[in-house]
Design an enzyme around this catalytic site. Structure first.
Site, PDB file in Angstrom:
ATOM      1  N   LYS A 199      22.299 -43.925 -41.540  1.00  0.00           N
ATOM      2  CA  LYS A 199      21.558 -42.762 -41.061  1.00  0.00           C
ATOM      3  C   LYS A 199      20.308 -42.528 -41.897  1.00  0.00           C
ATOM      4  O   LYS A 199      20.365 -42.494 -43.129  1.00  0.00           O
ATOM      5  CB  LYS A 199      22.452 -41.521 -41.114  1.00  0.00           C
ATOM      6  CG  LYS A 199      21.752 -40.251 -40.668  1.00  0.00           C
ATOM      7  CD  LYS A 199      22.663 -39.038 -40.791  1.00  0.00           C
ATOM      8  CE  LYS A 199      21.903 -37.761 -40.459  1.00  0.00           C
ATOM      9  NZ  LYS A 199      22.754 -36.564 -40.623  1.00  0.00           N
ATOM     10  N   ASN A 235      15.878 -40.910 -22.025  1.00  0.00           N
ATOM     11  CA  ASN A 235      15.119 -40.076 -21.093  1.00  0.00           C
ATOM     12  C   ASN A 235      16.092 -39.179 -20.337  1.00  0.00           C
ATOM     13  O   ASN A 235      17.297 -39.199 -20.585  1.00  0.00           O
ATOM     14  CB  ASN A 235      14.296 -40.947 -20.141  1.00  0.00           C
ATOM     15  CG  ASN A 235      15.142 -41.949 -19.408  1.00  0.00           C
ATOM     16  OD1 ASN A 235      16.012 -41.606 -18.610  1.00  0.00           O
ATOM     17  ND2 ASN A 235      14.917 -43.242 -19.683  1.00  0.00           N
ATOM     18  N   ASP A 288      10.800 -48.106 -21.943  1.00  0.00           N
ATOM     19  CA  ASP A 288       9.667 -49.028 -22.048  1.00  0.00           C
ATOM     20  C   ASP A 288       9.482 -49.550 -23.469  1.00  0.00           C
ATOM     21  O   ASP A 288       8.888 -50.612 -23.672  1.00  0.00           O
ATOM     22  CB  ASP A 288       8.376 -48.332 -21.604  1.00  0.00           C
ATOM     23  CG  ASP A 288       8.386 -47.977 -20.124  1.00  0.00           C
ATOM     24  OD1 ASP A 288       8.932 -48.777 -19.333  1.00  0.00           O
ATOM     25  OD2 ASP A 288       7.872 -46.909 -19.762  1.00  0.00           O
ATOM     26  N   LYS A 311       4.463 -55.931  -9.407  1.00  0.00           N
ATOM     27  CA  LYS A 311       5.812 -56.371  -9.759  1.00  0.00           C
ATOM     28  C   LYS A 311       6.472 -57.186  -8.654  1.00  0.00           C
ATOM     29  O   LYS A 311       7.647 -57.544  -8.757  1.00  0.00           O
ATOM     30  CB  LYS A 311       6.661 -55.157 -10.143  1.00  0.00           C
ATOM     31  CG  LYS A 311       6.006 -54.393 -11.306  1.00  0.00           C
ATOM     32  CD  LYS A 311       6.916 -53.398 -11.956  1.00  0.00           C
ATOM     33  CE  LYS A 311       6.202 -52.731 -13.137  1.00  0.00           C
ATOM     34  NZ  LYS A 311       7.062 -51.793 -13.876  1.00  0.00           N
ATOM     35  N   PHE A 324      12.214 -48.250  -7.895  1.00  0.00           N
ATOM     36  CA  PHE A 324      11.946 -46.815  -7.848  1.00  0.00           C
ATOM     37  C   PHE A 324      10.817 -46.492  -8.816  1.00  0.00           C
ATOM     38  O   PHE A 324      10.683 -47.138  -9.862  1.00  0.00           O
ATOM     39  CB  PHE A 324      13.195 -46.019  -8.223  1.00  0.00           C
ATOM     40  CG  PHE A 324      14.104 -45.728  -7.066  1.00  0.00           C
ATOM     41  CD1 PHE A 324      14.262 -44.438  -6.589  1.00  0.00           C
ATOM     42  CD2 PHE A 324      14.802 -46.751  -6.435  1.00  0.00           C
ATOM     43  CE1 PHE A 324      15.099 -44.168  -5.516  1.00  0.00           C
ATOM     44  CE2 PHE A 324      15.636 -46.499  -5.375  1.00  0.00           C
ATOM     45  CZ  PHE A 324      15.786 -45.192  -4.901  1.00  0.00           C
ATOM     46  N   LYS A 360       2.456 -50.570  -8.392  1.00  0.00           N
ATOM     47  CA  LYS A 360       3.714 -51.155  -8.855  1.00  0.00           C
ATOM     48  C   LYS A 360       4.253 -52.158  -7.841  1.00  0.00           C
ATOM     49  O   LYS A 360       4.787 -53.209  -8.200  1.00  0.00           O
ATOM     50  CB  LYS A 360       4.733 -50.026  -9.078  1.00  0.00           C
ATOM     51  CG  LYS A 360       5.949 -50.385  -9.894  1.00  0.00           C
ATOM     52  CD  LYS A 360       6.787 -49.128 -10.138  1.00  0.00           C
ATOM     53  CE  LYS A 360       7.650 -49.290 -11.370  1.00  0.00           C
ATOM     54  NZ  LYS A 360       8.442 -48.072 -11.643  1.00  0.00           N
TER      55      LYS A 360
END
Length: 401
Positions: free
Chosen positions: A288, A209, A278, A340, A322, A336
């Site tokens: 490859k 990301n 995730d 959590k 965060f 969240k």
């Protein structure tokens, strides 16, 4: 305010040198012990005697003039300082420091320094905006050097714009605030996760990301400043290690989970800023993958939700997560927080300009149990990190955990 603090002032050549004399006066009046290094160009504007009188210390400008034969002057000065100020900092000195050049007393001392270095630029507005100067400033930012931004106003060259050395009173106040910052985390262990993770597809490809790690590294730096034993568990980024921080490099979500678990039992505070993948490929190819005609399908499986795992297994730890969202930020952050079992969730809209991944600034809202909510306006990430930790530590009593 600054009693027993040792400040090394490095003065480079420009008309703003006269302000550096006033800065020595202000710092000395606040209780600091100040020593001064001057470049040859600085001595064209102000004689060393002015700084000697204001600081009541010898002034240094010649690498080979060893005033005390028992030490090497530039190494001794670098080791002596609690904080080093480069003010005024010309484009020339900024460029030398950014590129590791040590060709006089000032630059060799800076290269030998382990104390925090603050740079206060002063130059013509067009020089300050030159691409080369911008590159050098960015390099020093990346190296962990802090900048005191120049102010705008009438410049000696006749232009009006950004480039004036910040006023001595303001610089002195910033220094005093730095040393007055309370050690709210003294004797505590803080674990911070930062950056992205990489989930391998084959030897040359991976899923990841846009996280730069900047917010996490800022949180680790702020925790260390507050006196914490700080462990930074970092995904693949190129940021410098903050002073006083132990860094552990990891790659995948599984690597990060294992590293956090190894530190969790002895941690007092855990701050999860990392953007952990995730999902990961079910099959990782040893060779490859070659292009084929038509489409291709990549089958994925869930990774362990590290924050949720920590929330289920925590005993005494203060757990801060965060949430990087693009819509309904408050709704997802509060969900969240409960789901959590975190103590706080710090949420931001990463689609907002200057507040998303890779930016140097951020705007966030803190959500806590019992309906606690507080927003922070856009500001540099390190300053934001200091304010976030200050807020949370003033609300929490870690002795009760």
């Amino acid at each position: 305010m600054l009693a027993n603090r040792k400040i090394l002032l490095c003065v480079s050549g420009g008309i703003a040198v006269y302000k550096a004399v006033a800065l020595v006066s202000k710092l000395s009046q606040a209780g600091a012990t100040v020593k001064v290094i001057m470049t040859a160009s600085a001595r064209q504007f102000v004689q060393p005697l002015s700084f000697q009188v204001m600081s009541r210390n010898d002034v240094y400008y010649d690498t080979f003039d060893e005033k005390d034969s028992s030490v090497i002057a530039h190494i001794d000065l670098a080791d002596w300082a609690d904080l080093i100020l480069v003010a005024p900092a010309t484009a020339n000195v900024i460029g030398k420091l950014a590129n590791g050049i040590g060709d006089d007393m000032l630059t060799t001392t800076l290269l030998a320094a382990t104390a925090p270095i603050w740079v206060a630029p002063a130059m013509n507005v067009h020089m300050y905006d030159h691409p080369a100067v911008k590159r050098n400033i960015q390099q020093l930012h990346d190296d962990g050097i802090r900048f005191i931004e120049p102010s705008e106003g009438f410049l000696a060259c006749g232009y009006v714009g950004k480039g004036r050395l910040e006023e001595p009173e303001k610089i002195t106040a910033l220094v005093a605030d730095y040393f007055a910052r309370p050690k709210l985390l003294a004797g505590r262990k803080v674990v911070v996760t930062a950056g992205p993770t990489r989930e391998r597809i084959d030897p040359v490809r991976f899923l990841t990301n846009f996280s730069s790690g900047k917010m996490g590294y800022a949180m680790a730096e702020a925790a260390a400043e507050m006196g914490a034993e700080t462990v930074l568990i970092s995904g693949p980024v190129t940021l410098p290690v903050p002073k006083g921080v132990q860094r552990i490099f990891v790659e995948s979500a599984e690597d990060m989970l294992n590293a956090v678990n190894a530190e969790y039992e002895t941690a007092d505070v855990v701050i999860k800023t990392a953007a952990v993948a995730d999902y990961r490929p079910i099959d990782v190819h040893s060779q490859k993958m070659k292009k084929q005609a038509g489409g291709s399908t990549l089958e994925l499986e869930r990774t362990t939700d590290i924050l949720q795992h920590l929330g289920k297994t925590k005993t005494h730890q203060l757990l801060i997560g965060f949430a990087a969202e693009t819509n309904d930020v408050g709704h997802y952050a509060k969900d969240k927080l409960e789901r959590k079992n975190a103590d706080y969730i710090i949420a931001n809209d990463v689609s907002e300009a200057q507040a998303g991944f890779e930016s140097d600034t951020n705007r966030v809202t803190v959500y806590g149990k019992g309906g606690f909510e507080q927003s922070f306006e856009m500001m540099p990430k390190l300053e934001l990190a200091r304010r976030l930790l200050g807020l949370i530590m003033e609300k929490e009593d870690l002795h009760d955990r």
